[in-house]
Design a protein around this motif. Structure first.
Motif, PDB file in Angstrom:
ATOM      1  N   ALA A   9       0.839  -1.199   0.000  1.00 52.52           N
ATOM      2  CA  ALA A   9       0.000   0.000   0.000  1.00 52.52           C
ATOM      3  C   ALA A   9       0.874   1.249   0.000  1.00 52.52           C
ATOM      4  O   ALA A   9       2.032   1.222   0.429  1.00 52.52           O
ATOM      5  CB  ALA A   9      -0.928   0.016   1.213  1.00 52.52           C
ATOM      6  N   ARG A 111      -1.700   1.501  -9.142  1.00 57.23           N
ATOM      7  CA  ARG A 111      -2.806   0.614  -8.789  1.00 57.23           C
ATOM      8  C   ARG A 111      -2.745  -0.689  -9.584  1.00 57.23           C
ATOM      9  O   ARG A 111      -3.050  -1.761  -9.068  1.00 57.23           O
ATOM     10  CB  ARG A 111      -4.148   1.306  -9.012  1.00 57.23           C
ATOM     11  N   LYS A 116      -2.629  -0.728  -2.916  1.00 64.96           N
ATOM     12  CA  LYS A 116      -3.784   0.037  -2.474  1.00 64.96           C
ATOM     13  C   LYS A 116      -3.295   1.455  -2.214  1.00 64.96           C
ATOM     14  O   LYS A 116      -2.219   1.657  -1.647  1.00 64.96           O
ATOM     15  CB  LYS A 116      -4.387  -0.555  -1.207  1.00 64.96           C
ATOM     16  N   ASP A 141      -8.249   4.234  -3.071  1.00 62.07           N
ATOM     17  CA  ASP A 141      -9.104   3.343  -2.296  1.00 62.07           C
ATOM     18  C   ASP A 141      -9.621   4.032  -1.049  1.00 62.07           C
ATOM     19  O   ASP A 141     -10.716   3.735  -0.568  1.00 62.07           O
ATOM     20  CB  ASP A 141      -8.316   2.092  -1.898  1.00 62.07           C
ATOM     21  N   LEU A 166      -6.700   0.972   5.324  1.00 60.30           N
ATOM     22  CA  LEU A 166      -6.013   0.144   4.337  1.00 60.30           C
ATOM     23  C   LEU A 166      -5.940  -1.314   4.771  1.00 60.30           C
ATOM     24  O   LEU A 166      -5.714  -2.201   3.945  1.00 60.30           O
ATOM     25  CB  LEU A 166      -4.593   0.667   4.104  1.00 60.30           C
TER      26      LEU A 166
END
Length: 241
Positions: A9, A111, A116, A141, A166
């Motif tokens: 992420a 992405r 994320k 997100d 997340l």
């Protein structure tokens, strides 16, 4: 699918990172429009904006209407002028969220790599309210704004909320920002690894609590360099703060 990065992420700053931090010229134009709207000298609006930075960003003022009422009162203008200030704020906000096509392409590539993406920004209500209509919003997100989370960087509360939303361990999350608001040190203190990008908008762009000169970690010139940089990282890289 693009080559997967070692991170799962990415948390990104907004102003100075994805879009330019406001220039002195842009701030002067905003001051002029607001002063014209409430019919007061520009220096009063300039001081009111500066003095209201924290309540506009830490959730004390929850809506654009509340911000407008505060600015109007601080400038000593009639309360009935507040809707005119609110209209100016709402008009200007979308322009501040316009990102270069190269930034949008970069986010799409990140992405596709499996990351994320979370936006974490010190922002006033007019920006938070305009976010969903921006081209940037569909690439994230999660989007967190200080005015809605009732804390400003480098509060641990913000980074903890980003990790919660997340659903990620901090060791697998990279933070990227230009360094305003002590954000990089704040991310590192919460266990995230961090990388700095040079401030979008140039060195004269306005920023709150800038810390670039104190940063000794990785620095990239532009956020657009992130996909290539991430793809080149060996597994287990430890050269972060």
């Amino acid at each position: 699918m693009d080559s997967p990065p070692q991170f799962t992420a990415l948390v990104l700053d907004l102003f100075g990172t994805l879009v330019p931090a406001p220039s002195t010229r842009e701030r002067a134009l905003a001051v002029h429009e607001m002063a014209s709207a409430i019919k007061v000298p520009e220096n009063l609006v300039k001081v009111a904006l500066k003095d209201s930075w924290l309540p506009r960003h830490d959730g004390t003022l929850r809506t654009t209407g509340e911000v407008a009422a505060r600015l109007t009162a601080t400038c000593g203008a009639p309360r009935g002028r507040a809707p005119h200030v609110e209209a100016v704020l709402r008009k200007l906000a979308p322009g501040r969220l316009q990102a270069d096509a190269t930034v949008l392409q970069c986010l799409a590539k990140l992405r596709r790599s499996g990351l994320k993406l979370c936006l974490l920004s010190d922002a006033a209500p007019d920006i938070a309210e305009a976010w969903s209509r921006s081209a940037l919003s569909s690439h994230f997100d999660v989007a967190l704004f200080s005015c809605r989370e009732q804390a400003v960087k480098p509060s641990r509360q913000l980074y903890a909320k980003a990790l919660e939303r997340l659903d990620r361990d901090p060791r697998s999350v990279l933070y990227c920002g230009d360094g305003g608001g002590a954000e990089l040190a704040g991310a590192a203190h919460c266990g995230l690894r961090a990388v700095r990008v040079e401030r979008r908008g140039g060195p004269t762009a306005l920023a709150f609590g800038a810390e670039p000169s104190a940063w000794r970690g990785v620095t990239l010139k532009l956020v657009e360099e992130l996909p290539t940089w991430l793809a080149g990282l060996p597994v287990g890289t430890g050269s972060f703060r």
